[in-house]
Design an enzyme around this catalytic site. Structure first.
Site, PDB file in Angstrom:
ATOM      1  N   CYS A  77       0.823  -1.203   0.000  1.00  0.00           N
ATOM      2  CA  CYS A  77       0.000   0.000   0.000  1.00  0.00           C
ATOM      3  C   CYS A  77       0.870   1.271   0.000  1.00  0.00           C
ATOM      4  O   CYS A  77       1.528   1.539  -0.987  1.00  0.00           O
ATOM      5  CB  CYS A  77      -0.996  -0.072   1.143  1.00  0.00           C
ATOM      6  SG  CYS A  77      -2.433   0.950   0.826  1.00  0.00           S
ATOM      7  N   HIS A 169      -3.378  -4.901   1.805  1.00  0.00           N
ATOM      8  CA  HIS A 169      -2.735  -5.139   3.104  1.00  0.00           C
ATOM      9  C   HIS A 169      -2.767  -6.622   3.496  1.00  0.00           C
ATOM     10  O   HIS A 169      -3.616  -7.021   4.290  1.00  0.00           O
ATOM     11  CB  HIS A 169      -3.499  -4.369   4.198  1.00  0.00           C
ATOM     12  CG  HIS A 169      -3.221  -2.908   4.230  1.00  0.00           C
ATOM     13  ND1 HIS A 169      -2.275  -2.342   5.059  1.00  0.00           N
ATOM     14  CD2 HIS A 169      -3.775  -1.890   3.550  1.00  0.00           C
ATOM     15  CE1 HIS A 169      -2.255  -1.043   4.892  1.00  0.00           C
ATOM     16  NE2 HIS A 169      -3.162  -0.731   3.984  1.00  0.00           N
ATOM     17  N   GLU A 171      -1.024  -8.138   5.548  1.00  0.00           N
ATOM     18  CA  GLU A 171      -0.706  -8.326   6.974  1.00  0.00           C
ATOM     19  C   GLU A 171      -1.958  -8.196   7.844  1.00  0.00           C
ATOM     20  O   GLU A 171      -1.921  -8.508   9.017  1.00  0.00           O
ATOM     21  CB  GLU A 171       0.394  -7.343   7.407  1.00  0.00           C
ATOM     22  CG  GLU A 171      -0.050  -5.915   7.654  1.00  0.00           C
ATOM     23  CD  GLU A 171      -0.376  -5.128   6.383  1.00  0.00           C
ATOM     24  OE1 GLU A 171      -0.342  -5.688   5.272  1.00  0.00           O
ATOM     25  OE2 GLU A 171      -0.704  -3.933   6.522  1.00  0.00           O
TER      26      GLU A 171
HETATM   27  N1  GLN Z   1      -3.650   6.477   0.991  1.00  0.00           N
HETATM   28  C1  GLN Z   1      -2.364   6.194   1.564  1.00  0.00           C
HETATM   29  C2  GLN Z   1      -1.254   6.982   0.891  1.00  0.00           C
HETATM   30  O1  GLN Z   1      -1.488   7.643  -0.055  1.00  0.00           O
HETATM   31  C3  GLN Z   1      -2.051   4.720   1.488  1.00  0.00           C
HETATM   32  C4  GLN Z   1      -3.053   3.945   2.295  1.00  0.00           C
HETATM   33  C5  GLN Z   1      -2.534   2.697   2.885  1.00  0.00           C
HETATM   34  O2  GLN Z   1      -1.330   2.462   3.011  1.00  0.00           O
HETATM   35  N2  GLN Z   1      -3.447   1.886   3.348  1.00  0.00           N
HETATM   36  O3  GLN Z   1      -0.154   6.936   1.321  1.00  0.00           O
END
Ligand code: GLN
Length: 189
Positions: A77, A169, A171
């Site tokens: 992410c 995610h 995890e």
């Molecule tokens: N929206 C977050 C970002 O731009 C990422 C979201 C996440 O890691 N769950 O960094």
């Protein structure tokens, strides 16, 4: 095997639990010297602007870049955003080591979080993926393998040799197959 987890902000503790359950030693990374002796590194989800800001303050940007160019590194992410070479935003600090273009918060406000079962290359059964204000991979460079897409074809998991990136995610579930895949990359790199 000793795996680092960048522990500046975000969901790092969950990665640590998953890694330990698979028998890996874990090192939280907040300082450049904590990268020494690591076989691989996970950059967790969270808020990529905050991770970038703290990494800059702690003198971690260049050491992380050097590490990720050589050793297995997995961004989940926000971590994927941090690894990408292009996020379409000029002033946000990123490592820029993976040949992908990633767009942040790609699902917009209306569907900012969702869960879905994904078919992931190399896994024999679907993986339940949790997306939270997730990014999307908009373009993959030469040498980048697409590991998973949403049903409409949008790319959500990629691998470029020793670099792994997932928009979701892993995890936050009990499914450790992607962590096991990452440890395989570490073993064979
Ligand atoms: N929206 C977050 C970002 O731009 C990422 C979201 C996440 O890691 N769950 O960094």
């Amino acid at each position: 095997m000793k795996i680092g987890v960048l522990a500046l902000q975000g969901a790092f503790v969950e990665h640590e639990h998953m890694l330990r359950s698979l028998g890996a030693d874990v090192q939280e990374v907040r300082l450049p010297e904590q990268l020494e002796g690591l076989d691989g590194l996970i950059i967790p989800g969270g808020e990529s602007t905050t991770i970038g800001k703290l990494a800059t303050e702690y003198g971690l940007i260049e050491p992380l870049r050097v590490f990720a160019r050589q050793k297995p590194t997995w961004g989940t992410c926000a971590g994927l955003i941090f690894l990408a070479e292009d996020i379409g935003i000029a002033h946000q600090p990123i490592l820029g080591v993976m040949h992908v273009k990633v767009s942040r918060n790609a699902f917009g406000r209306q569907v900012d979080s969702f869960e879905t079962d994904l078919n992931i290359k190399g896994l024999d059964a679907p993986f339940h993926a949790v997306f939270i204000r997730a990014p999307l991979v908009e373009r993959v460079g030469a040498g980048v393998e697409v590991l998973a897409t949403l049903p409409d074809g949008r790319v959500v998991a990629v691998q470029e040799q020793h670099l792994l990136g997932t928009a979701f995610h892993p995890e936050l579930t009990r499914d450790s197959r992607l962590h096991a895949h990452f440890l395989d990359i570490v073993r064979t790199t």
